[in-house]
Write a protein that holds these residues in place. Structure first.
Motif, mmCIF file in Angstrom:
data_model
loop_
_atom_site.group_PDB
_atom_site.id
_atom_site.type_symbol
_atom_site.label_atom_id
_atom_site.label_comp_id
_atom_site.label_asym_id
_atom_site.label_seq_id
_atom_site.Cartn_x
_atom_site.Cartn_y
_atom_site.Cartn_z
ATOM 1 N N ARG A 71 -41.746 12.540 17.417
ATOM 2 C CA ARG A 71 -40.657 11.905 18.565
ATOM 3 C C ARG A 71 -39.198 11.160 18.065
ATOM 4 O O ARG A 71 -38.583 11.473 19.348
ATOM 5 C CB ARG A 71 -41.635 10.607 18.864
ATOM 6 C CG ARG A 71 -41.171 9.910 20.287
ATOM 7 C CD ARG A 71 -41.090 10.020 21.487
ATOM 8 N NE ARG A 71 -41.852 11.286 21.694
ATOM 9 C CZ ARG A 71 -41.498 12.588 22.870
ATOM 10 N NH1 ARG A 71 -40.734 12.461 23.318
ATOM 11 N NH2 ARG A 71 -42.765 12.853 23.344
ATOM 12 N N PRO A 72 -39.088 10.578 17.362
ATOM 13 C CA PRO A 72 -37.680 9.809 16.945
ATOM 14 C C PRO A 72 -36.647 11.395 17.028
ATOM 15 O O PRO A 72 -35.267 11.454 18.153
ATOM 16 C CB PRO A 72 -37.080 9.772 16.295
ATOM 17 C CG PRO A 72 -38.158 9.264 15.294
ATOM 18 C CD PRO A 72 -39.720 10.325 15.888
ATOM 19 N N ILE A 73 -36.822 12.423 17.175
ATOM 20 C CA ILE A 73 -36.017 13.745 16.840
ATOM 21 C C ILE A 73 -35.596 14.362 18.682
ATOM 22 O O ILE A 73 -35.151 14.207 18.791
ATOM 23 C CB ILE A 73 -36.818 15.180 16.278
ATOM 24 C CG1 ILE A 73 -36.742 14.450 14.343
ATOM 25 C CG2 ILE A 73 -35.980 16.449 16.821
ATOM 26 C CD1 ILE A 73 -37.708 15.174 13.933
ATOM 27 N N LEU A 74 -37.210 14.344 19.075
ATOM 28 C CA LEU A 74 -37.584 14.294 20.934
ATOM 29 C C LEU A 74 -36.152 13.524 20.988
ATOM 30 O O LEU A 74 -35.107 13.904 22.644
ATOM 31 C CB LEU A 74 -38.557 14.468 21.081
ATOM 32 C CG LEU A 74 -40.094 15.391 20.768
ATOM 33 C CD1 LEU A 74 -40.909 15.404 21.145
ATOM 34 C CD2 LEU A 74 -39.107 17.703 20.881
ATOM 35 N N ASP A 75 -36.143 12.136 21.186
ATOM 36 C CA ASP A 75 -35.860 11.488 21.881
ATOM 37 C C ASP A 75 -33.779 11.530 21.181
ATOM 38 O O ASP A 75 -33.150 11.544 22.424
ATOM 39 C CB ASP A 75 -36.198 9.441 21.377
ATOM 40 C CG ASP A 75 -37.512 9.091 21.131
ATOM 41 O OD1 ASP A 75 -38.255 9.991 22.699
ATOM 42 O OD2 ASP A 75 -38.165 8.120 21.293
ATOM 43 N N ASN A 76 -33.569 11.818 20.360
ATOM 44 C CA ASN A 76 -32.673 12.440 20.275
ATOM 45 C C ASN A 76 -31.724 13.316 20.954
ATOM 46 O O ASN A 76 -30.514 13.272 21.723
ATOM 47 C CB ASN A 76 -32.057 12.531 18.443
ATOM 48 C CG ASN A 76 -30.841 13.219 18.439
ATOM 49 O OD1 ASN A 76 -30.421 14.077 18.408
ATOM 50 N ND2 ASN A 76 -30.537 11.787 18.118
ATOM 51 N N LEU A 77 -32.828 14.167 21.133
ATOM 52 C CA LEU A 77 -32.444 15.335 21.599
ATOM 53 C C LEU A 77 -31.922 15.262 22.949
ATOM 54 O O LEU A 77 -31.540 15.897 23.919
ATOM 55 C CB LEU A 77 -33.462 16.872 21.267
ATOM 56 C CG LEU A 77 -33.487 17.306 20.222
ATOM 57 C CD1 LEU A 77 -34.677 18.299 20.233
ATOM 58 C CD2 LEU A 77 -32.525 17.732 20.314
ATOM 59 N N LYS A 78 -33.472 14.510 23.653
ATOM 60 C CA LYS A 78 -32.998 13.862 24.879
ATOM 61 C C LYS A 78 -31.869 13.769 25.263
ATOM 62 O O LYS A 78 -31.583 13.432 26.917
ATOM 63 C CB LYS A 78 -34.457 13.325 25.461
ATOM 64 C CG LYS A 78 -34.423 12.834 26.401
ATOM 65 C CD LYS A 78 -35.732 11.648 26.755
ATOM 66 C CE LYS A 78 -36.375 11.409 28.201
ATOM 67 N NZ LYS A 78 -37.198 10.969 28.822
ATOM 68 N N THR A 79 -30.712 12.411 24.499
ATOM 69 C CA THR A 79 -29.237 11.921 24.137
ATOM 70 C C THR A 79 -28.751 13.413 24.555
ATOM 71 O O THR A 79 -27.285 12.950 25.299
ATOM 72 C CB THR A 79 -29.544 10.986 23.530
ATOM 73 O OG1 THR A 79 -29.291 10.962 22.703
ATOM 74 C CG2 THR A 79 -30.299 9.492 24.183
ATOM 75 N N LYS A 80 -28.729 14.709 24.050
ATOM 76 C CA LYS A 80 -28.335 15.239 23.849
ATOM 77 C C LYS A 80 -27.883 16.489 24.393
ATOM 78 O O LYS A 80 -26.797 17.515 25.000
ATOM 79 C CB LYS A 80 -27.441 15.703 22.309
ATOM 80 C CG LYS A 80 -27.040 14.528 21.408
ATOM 81 C CD LYS A 80 -27.523 15.009 19.862
ATOM 82 C CE LYS A 80 -26.640 13.951 19.285
ATOM 83 N NZ LYS A 80 -27.059 13.604 17.305
ATOM 84 N N LEU A 81 -29.552 16.504 25.499
ATOM 85 C CA LEU A 81 -29.129 18.023 26.161
ATOM 86 C C LEU A 81 -29.066 17.834 27.515
ATOM 87 O O LEU A 81 -29.353 16.539 27.948
ATOM 88 C CB LEU A 81 -30.517 18.744 25.745
ATOM 89 C CG LEU A 81 -30.870 18.750 24.531
ATOM 90 C CD1 LEU A 81 -32.073 19.497 23.889
ATOM 91 C CD2 LEU A 81 -30.061 19.655 24.203
#
Length: 91
Positions: free
Chosen positions: A58-68
């Motif tokens: 989840r933390p990785i996906l949340d980070n990706l959500k802000t960058k993609l």
């Protein structure tokens, strides 16, 4: 012994992944990524693969959500869930 072998094979495969490999895989699944997005994903895959496969991503996906791009992120998250469910018995 199987778990150690699986982890060894996955680690070996991940170490050889390129942005081109990621791009081809994404396109095969209807995801068009920009060069910057490819690099971000490659970095996360190489750095965080154990968490992505075995832990709470989840933390990785949340980070990706802000960058993609939002649509690309949704497609990637759906694809992750699909593959996680499909292969969970093998990991």
């Amino acid at each position: 012994m199987g778990d150690i072998m699986n982890e060894f094979l996955i680690k070996n495969y991940i170490s050889r992944i390129t942005t081109n490999d990621i791009d081809e895989f994404a396109k095969k699944h209807g995801i068009e990524l920009k060069e910057e997005e490819l690099k971000i994903i490659e970095n996360h895959v190489k750095k965080d693969w154990r968490t992505i496969i075995y832990g709470n991503p989840r933390p990785i996906l949340d980070n990706l959500k802000t960058k993609l791009n939002n649509l690309n992120y949704q497609k990637i998250e759906n694809l992750y869930i699909e593959f996680k469910n499909k292969y969970e018995n093998y990991l």
